[in-house]
Motif scaffolding. Structure first.
Motif, PDB file in Angstrom:
ATOM      1  N   GLY A  24       0.821  -1.213   0.000  1.00  0.00           N
ATOM      2  CA  GLY A  24       0.000   0.000   0.000  1.00  0.00           C
ATOM      3  C   GLY A  24       0.853   1.260   0.000  1.00  0.00           C
ATOM      4  N   ALA A  25       1.945   1.225   0.737  1.00  0.00           N
ATOM      5  CA  ALA A  25       2.858   2.382   0.773  1.00  0.00           C
ATOM      6  C   ALA A  25       3.535   2.563  -0.576  1.00  0.00           C
ATOM      7  CB  ALA A  25       3.890   2.195   1.876  1.00  0.00           C
ATOM      8  N   TRP A  27       2.281   1.785  -3.533  1.00  0.00           N
ATOM      9  CA  TRP A  27       1.300   2.375  -4.447  1.00  0.00           C
ATOM     10  C   TRP A  27       1.100   3.857  -4.156  1.00  0.00           C
ATOM     11  CZ3 TRP A  27       0.106   0.793  -8.958  1.00  0.00           C
ATOM     12  CH2 TRP A  27       0.103  -0.564  -9.252  1.00  0.00           C
ATOM     13  N   ALA A  28       1.128   4.224  -2.888  1.00  0.00           N
ATOM     14  CA  ALA A  28       0.969   5.644  -2.530  1.00  0.00           C
ATOM     15  C   ALA A  28       2.119   6.468  -3.099  1.00  0.00           C
ATOM     16  CB  ALA A  28       0.881   5.792  -1.020  1.00  0.00           C
ATOM     17  N   ILE A  32       1.858   9.480  -5.941  1.00  0.00           N
ATOM     18  CA  ILE A  32       2.388  10.827  -5.670  1.00  0.00           C
ATOM     19  C   ILE A  32       3.381  11.245  -6.744  1.00  0.00           C
ATOM     20  CG2 ILE A  32       3.847  12.130  -4.067  1.00  0.00           C
ATOM     21  CD1 ILE A  32       2.399  10.640  -1.799  1.00  0.00           C
TER      22      ILE A  32
END
Length: 77
Positions: A24-25, A27-28, A32
């Motif tokens: 998840g991190a 993909w974040a 960005i």
């Protein structure tokens, strides 16, 4: 003496530990970075065009009124 309880899984082996919380991190960070690239081209107008000198020539025709408007409003009787 105290009693000791040992709990074992039915298969006799150890239960696997799931990992994957970092996806998840990742993909974040990707989102960005992509938003930053899009913002660079939208607001910065791309690479190599850093001068703010733009010659914009428009042909705006403004019609003037035939008679000037009165400076004071007329009083009604």
């Amino acid at each position: 003496m105290s009693d000791v309880q040992v709990n074992q899984s039915p298969g006799g082996g150890t239960t696997p530990v799931e990992s994957g919380g970092g996806s998840g991190a990742a993909w974040a960070i990707v989102v960005i970075v992509l938003l930053a690239i899009v913002a660079w081209f939208v607001f910065g107008r791309g690479i190599g065009r850093n001068n703010g000198d733009r010659d914009i020539n428009i042909n705006a025709k403004v019609e003037t009124p035939a008679a000037p408007a009165p400076s004071t409003p007329s009083k009604s009787p």
